[in-house]
Design a protein around this motif. Sequence first.
Motif, PDB file in Angstrom:
ATOM      1  N   ALA A 151       0.823  -1.216   0.000  1.00 31.91           N
ATOM      2  CA  ALA A 151       0.000   0.000   0.000  1.00 31.91           C
ATOM      3  C   ALA A 151       0.853   1.261   0.000  1.00 31.91           C
ATOM      4  O   ALA A 151       0.448   2.300  -0.515  1.00 31.91           O
ATOM      5  CB  ALA A 151      -0.926  -0.004   1.217  1.00 31.91           C
ATOM      6  N   GLY A 152       2.035   1.204   0.582  1.00 30.58           N
ATOM      7  CA  GLY A 152       2.872   2.400   0.666  1.00 30.58           C
ATOM      8  C   GLY A 152       3.632   2.659  -0.618  1.00 30.58           C
ATOM      9  O   GLY A 152       3.882   1.764  -1.421  1.00 30.58           O
ATOM     10  N   GLY A 153       4.030   3.924  -0.818  1.00 31.13           N
ATOM     11  CA  GLY A 153       4.834   4.274  -1.977  1.00 31.13           C
ATOM     12  C   GLY A 153       4.008   4.593  -3.200  1.00 31.13           C
ATOM     13  O   GLY A 153       2.839   4.226  -3.306  1.00 31.13           O
ATOM     14  N   PRO A 154       4.643   5.258  -4.170  1.00 36.27           N
ATOM     15  CA  PRO A 154       3.907   5.733  -5.348  1.00 36.27           C
ATOM     16  C   PRO A 154       3.835   4.732  -6.492  1.00 36.27           C
ATOM     17  O   PRO A 154       3.112   4.973  -7.460  1.00 36.27           O
ATOM     18  CB  PRO A 154       4.729   6.949  -5.775  1.00 36.27           C
ATOM     19  N   TRP A 155       4.578   3.613  -6.409  1.00 38.77           N
ATOM     20  CA  TRP A 155       4.758   2.799  -7.595  1.00 38.77           C
ATOM     21  C   TRP A 155       3.479   2.193  -8.167  1.00 38.77           C
ATOM     22  O   TRP A 155       3.313   2.163  -9.397  1.00 38.77           O
ATOM     23  CB  TRP A 155       5.791   1.711  -7.334  1.00 38.77           C
ATOM     24  N   PRO A 156       2.554   1.677  -7.353  1.00 42.56           N
ATOM     25  CA  PRO A 156       1.328   1.141  -7.970  1.00 42.56           C
ATOM     26  C   PRO A 156       0.590   2.172  -8.824  1.00 42.56           C
ATOM     27  O   PRO A 156       0.145   1.868  -9.935  1.00 42.56           O
ATOM     28  CB  PRO A 156       0.496   0.709  -6.752  1.00 42.56           C
ATOM     29  N   GLU A 157       0.478   3.389  -8.305  1.00 40.70           N
ATOM     30  CA  GLU A 157      -0.200   4.439  -9.074  1.00 40.70           C
ATOM     31  C   GLU A 157       0.589   4.808 -10.320  1.00 40.70           C
ATOM     32  O   GLU A 157       0.019   5.023 -11.404  1.00 40.70           O
ATOM     33  CB  GLU A 157      -0.408   5.670  -8.192  1.00 40.70           C
ATOM     34  N   VAL A 158       1.921   4.878 -10.180  1.00 41.88           N
ATOM     35  CA  VAL A 158       2.769   5.206 -11.324  1.00 41.88           C
ATOM     36  C   VAL A 158       2.668   4.126 -12.393  1.00 41.88           C
ATOM     37  O   VAL A 158       2.569   4.419 -13.590  1.00 41.88           O
ATOM     38  CB  VAL A 158       4.239   5.393 -10.880  1.00 41.88           C
ATOM     39  N   PHE A 159       2.676   2.856 -11.994  1.00 33.40           N
ATOM     40  CA  PHE A 159       2.595   1.761 -12.957  1.00 33.40           C
ATOM     41  C   PHE A 159       1.306   1.825 -13.761  1.00 33.40           C
ATOM     42  O   PHE A 159       1.290   1.467 -14.945  1.00 33.40           O
ATOM     43  CB  PHE A 159       2.681   0.419 -12.218  1.00 33.40           C
ATOM     44  N   GLU A 160       0.224   2.249 -13.126  1.00 33.99           N
ATOM     45  CA  GLU A 160      -1.073   2.280 -13.799  1.00 33.99           C
ATOM     46  C   GLU A 160      -1.299   3.576 -14.590  1.00 33.99           C
ATOM     47  O   GLU A 160      -2.259   3.667 -15.366  1.00 33.99           O
ATOM     48  CB  GLU A 160      -2.190   2.106 -12.777  1.00 33.99           C
ATOM     49  N   HIS A 161      -0.440   4.558 -14.412  1.00 34.39           N
ATOM     50  CA  HIS A 161      -0.625   5.847 -15.101  1.00 34.39           C
ATOM     51  C   HIS A 161      -0.432   5.680 -16.604  1.00 34.39           C
ATOM     52  O   HIS A 161       0.524   5.059 -17.066  1.00 34.39           O
ATOM     53  CB  HIS A 161       0.376   6.881 -14.569  1.00 34.39           C
ATOM     54  N   ARG A 162      -1.342   6.256 -17.361  1.00 36.65           N
ATOM     55  CA  ARG A 162      -1.241   6.218 -18.815  1.00 36.65           C
ATOM     56  C   ARG A 162      -0.947   7.612 -19.357  1.00 36.65           C
ATOM     57  O   ARG A 162      -1.527   8.603 -18.912  1.00 36.65           O
ATOM     58  CB  ARG A 162      -2.537   5.692 -19.449  1.00 36.65           C
ATOM     59  N   PHE A 163      -0.069   7.668 -20.341  1.00 32.03           N
ATOM     60  CA  PHE A 163       0.279   8.940 -20.959  1.00 32.03           C
ATOM     61  C   PHE A 163      -0.875   9.425 -21.837  1.00 32.03           C
ATOM     62  O   PHE A 163      -1.544   8.637 -22.503  1.00 32.03           O
ATOM     63  CB  PHE A 163       1.539   8.800 -21.820  1.00 32.03           C
ATOM     64  N   GLY A 164      -1.092  10.730 -21.809  1.00 35.86           N
ATOM     65  CA  GLY A 164      -2.107  11.339 -22.656  1.00 35.86           C
ATOM     66  C   GLY A 164      -1.493  11.875 -23.934  1.00 35.86           C
ATOM     67  O   GLY A 164      -0.412  11.456 -24.354  1.00 35.86           O
ATOM     68  N   GLY A 165      -2.175  12.809 -24.539  1.00 35.82           N
ATOM     69  CA  GLY A 165      -1.664  13.416 -25.756  1.00 35.82           C
ATOM     70  C   GLY A 165      -1.945  12.587 -26.988  1.00 35.82           C
ATOM     71  O   GLY A 165      -2.760  11.655 -26.978  1.00 35.82           O
ATOM     72  N   THR A 166      -1.237  12.907 -28.061  1.00 39.58           N
ATOM     73  CA  THR A 166      -1.452  12.223 -29.350  1.00 39.58           C
ATOM     74  C   THR A 166      -0.161  11.676 -29.931  1.00 39.58           C
ATOM     75  O   THR A 166      -0.144  11.220 -31.071  1.00 39.58           O
ATOM     76  CB  THR A 166      -2.088  13.192 -30.357  1.00 39.58           C
ATOM     77  N   GLY A 167       0.923  11.744 -29.161  1.00 42.76           N
ATOM     78  CA  GLY A 167       2.215  11.288 -29.665  1.00 42.76           C
ATOM     79  C   GLY A 167       2.410   9.794 -29.541  1.00 42.76           C
ATOM     80  O   GLY A 167       1.475   9.037 -29.283  1.00 42.76           O
ATOM     81  N   ALA A 168       3.677   9.374 -29.696  1.00 41.51           N
ATOM     82  CA  ALA A 168       4.005   7.948 -29.690  1.00 41.51           C
ATOM     83  C   ALA A 168       3.708   7.287 -28.352  1.00 41.51           C
ATOM     84  O   ALA A 168       3.436   6.084 -28.292  1.00 41.51           O
ATOM     85  CB  ALA A 168       5.480   7.758 -30.050  1.00 41.51           C
ATOM     86  N   LEU A 169       3.754   8.063 -27.263  1.00 42.06           N
ATOM     87  CA  LEU A 169       3.525   7.491 -25.945  1.00 42.06           C
ATOM     88  C   LEU A 169       2.040   7.457 -25.560  1.00 42.06           C
ATOM     89  O   LEU A 169       1.689   6.856 -24.545  1.00 42.06           O
ATOM     90  CB  LEU A 169       4.292   8.276 -24.877  1.00 42.06           C
ATOM     91  N   ALA A 170       1.197   8.109 -26.325  1.00 43.94           N
ATOM     92  CA  ALA A 170      -0.213   8.218 -25.956  1.00 43.94           C
ATOM     93  C   ALA A 170      -0.834   6.836 -25.751  1.00 43.94           C
ATOM     94  O   ALA A 170      -0.728   5.951 -26.600  1.00 43.94           O
ATOM     95  CB  ALA A 170      -0.984   8.973 -27.039  1.00 43.94           C
ATOM     96  N   GLY A 171      -1.470   6.661 -24.608  1.00 41.88           N
ATOM     97  CA  GLY A 171      -2.150   5.410 -24.301  1.00 41.88           C
ATOM     98  C   GLY A 171      -1.289   4.363 -23.630  1.00 41.88           C
ATOM     99  O   GLY A 171      -1.817   3.376 -23.100  1.00 41.88           O
TER     100      GLY A 171
END
Length: 315
Positions: free
Chosen positions: A64-84
Amino acid sequence: MRAVALGGGRGLHVTLSALRLITDDVTAVVTVADDGGSSGRLRRELGLLPPGDLRKALTALAGAGGPWPEVFEHRFGGTGALAGHAVGNLLLAGLLEVTQDPVRALAEAAALMGVTGRVLPMSTGPLDIEAEVTGLEENPDTVRRIRGQVAVATTPGRVRRIRLHNANRKDEAPTACPEAVEAVLGADVVLLGPGSWFTSVLPHLLVPELHEALVRTAAARVVVLNLVPQPGETAGFSPERHLDVLCEHAPRLRVDAVIADADSVPTPDRLRRAASVLGADMWLASVAAPARPDRHDPAALATSLRRAITSVRAR
């Protein structure tokens, strides 16, 4: 108690969340046939295992502690190569390329996230799903073959049967991850389901070494049924039809307990008979989340699992 859960996606996530309330010794064995979204893009571009379901399993078992679970699930926005792309998918892709060893890559990611337990792929190479589907032609009995996890999951037809193929060596049968086989053979309890029946649950039974381990293991074998039919895969399926399909794909498999939500089973006697064909007792309880009747409540599922496992051990 050594617990092993087999599946993928959201269904495996809820099973792992429930098991964490029962034991610290949890191993997730994850399907590797996904070909859609961020996972599909990375798989096609780099030839790697699709990381999405592996990422979700790591998140379910993370501390439960630490940022990694949230970071792992974060998806990039925008329209570039990283989007999604999910951050965790990219990190796993990097680990897979650097280590050239899926088991080691997942162990490194688990250490980073503070995971309690272990995440393993069901195969060390990507797999393809092929389904026999009816209802797509004017003649409703005409069988067409649909290939690919996304195509099978979204077909408007009726899936009759699935097969697995080695994506990189199409003339060879799928090969199980040896550590996954060892985990099943050494477990005290093995869980199948809930989840996408044809694309997350049944594929584990079609990897020969993994199938044999599930047949031979001395563990209590528990099947957790879905709360509602899944459009595209199991539309129109009754709870007992899920068990019939399981039996059709793995006739040698015996099960000790079947857990289902009481409100999702309109004819308990039919489900009880279908469970008995597999050698199982039926366990009905309220396991749906109060605000989301289409999703399991991990705490309620954990309670049902405890009762079923205790009964199997006593028997």
